[in-house]
Scaffold this active site. Sequence first.
Site, short mmCIF file in Angstrom:
data_model
loop_
_atom_site.label_atom_id
_atom_site.label_comp_id
_atom_site.label_asym_id
_atom_site.label_seq_id
_atom_site.Cartn_x
_atom_site.Cartn_y
_atom_site.Cartn_z
N ARG A 107 0.83 -1.22 0.00
CA ARG A 107 0.00 0.00 0.00
C ARG A 107 0.86 1.26 0.00
O ARG A 107 0.42 2.32 -0.46
CB ARG A 107 -0.94 -0.01 1.21
CG ARG A 107 -2.00 1.12 1.21
CD ARG A 107 -3.00 0.89 2.32
NE ARG A 107 -4.09 1.84 2.37
CZ ARG A 107 -4.27 2.74 3.33
NH1 ARG A 107 -3.42 2.84 4.33
NH2 ARG A 107 -5.32 3.56 3.31
N ILE A 158 -7.70 7.50 -0.38
CA ILE A 158 -7.44 6.07 -0.57
C ILE A 158 -8.21 5.39 0.56
O ILE A 158 -8.14 5.81 1.71
CB ILE A 158 -5.93 5.73 -0.55
CG1 ILE A 158 -5.69 4.21 -0.64
CG2 ILE A 158 -5.21 6.29 0.67
CD1 ILE A 158 -4.20 3.82 -0.78
N SER A 159 -8.95 4.33 0.23
CA SER A 159 -9.81 3.69 1.23
C SER A 159 -8.99 3.00 2.30
O SER A 159 -7.81 2.68 2.14
CB SER A 159 -10.72 2.67 0.56
OG SER A 159 -11.32 3.23 -0.58
N GLN A 160 -9.72 2.71 3.39
CA GLN A 160 -9.15 1.96 4.51
C GLN A 160 -8.85 0.53 4.05
O GLN A 160 -9.71 -0.09 3.40
CB GLN A 160 -10.24 1.98 5.57
CG GLN A 160 -9.92 1.43 6.89
CD GLN A 160 -11.13 1.63 7.82
OE1 GLN A 160 -12.01 2.46 7.54
NE2 GLN A 160 -11.15 0.88 8.88
N PRO A 161 -7.66 -0.02 4.35
CA PRO A 161 -7.34 -1.37 3.85
C PRO A 161 -8.38 -2.43 4.20
O PRO A 161 -8.72 -3.25 3.34
CB PRO A 161 -6.01 -1.68 4.53
CG PRO A 161 -5.41 -0.36 4.84
CD PRO A 161 -6.54 0.60 5.06
#
Length: 217
Positions: free
Chosen positions: A38, A64-67
């Site tokens: 990431r 960027i989204s949360q993993p």
Amino acid sequence: MSDEPDSPAERQMRFLFQLRSRGVTDPRVLAAMERIDRGHFVRGQFSDRSYEDTPLPIPCGQTISQPSVVGLMTQALNPGPRDTVLEIGTGSGYQAAILSGLCRRVYTVDRHRRLVIEAEAMFQRLGLYNITAQVADGSRGLPDQAPFDRILVTAAAEDPPGPLLAQLKIGGIMVVPVGQSDAVQTLIRVTRSESGFAYDELRQVRFVPLVEGLGQT
Ligand code: SAH
């Protein structure tokens, strides 16, 4: 506890443990997330937070989204190795990179040219040649390449957009956050069968809005 910074291997283990503890349990999804760092998709001042389970700012006022949300959405989408997947909302490119390892071909679109150019450069650098990134208004889908086995929308819509439903194959699955952009939204999975569409609600999420038309940058 030592003050030594983590080794990449330790960091990776912690990242995967965090995903599992938040419900990402599909071994294929975990393996795909293990392969893609990431850190490549987070820039500048936020890069030291790349391995935290949190959304982070990216250019053009997006995130960027949360993993764990990336993992859970990918798991709900359940892409197969022969599938063609459409992602709406390229953003940093992270989600598309994860999908790349799980299906045959990924089309990803964003309304911001800058995001598409930067994500494409990273796909090339990482050798992810089965991703095609394009500047487009994703609320209309990608009619030239339709229909799709899977559609993943990574921006919140008030309703699942009609053109996207129309571009989903019979037997296909779409995952989309639905709700007002200033509130918590519900992640929905839409499954298309011969007889129509079935909807199930997965969990609460928070995404930037799906905005019609192209961006200025
Ligand atoms: N999937 C991304 C996160 C996306 S954030 C990642 O992995 O980093 C949501 C993205 O949706 C933003 O980049 C925003 O520009 C894009 N977006 C919003 N409305 C859109 C539309 N109508 N068409 C295409 N992209 C859109």
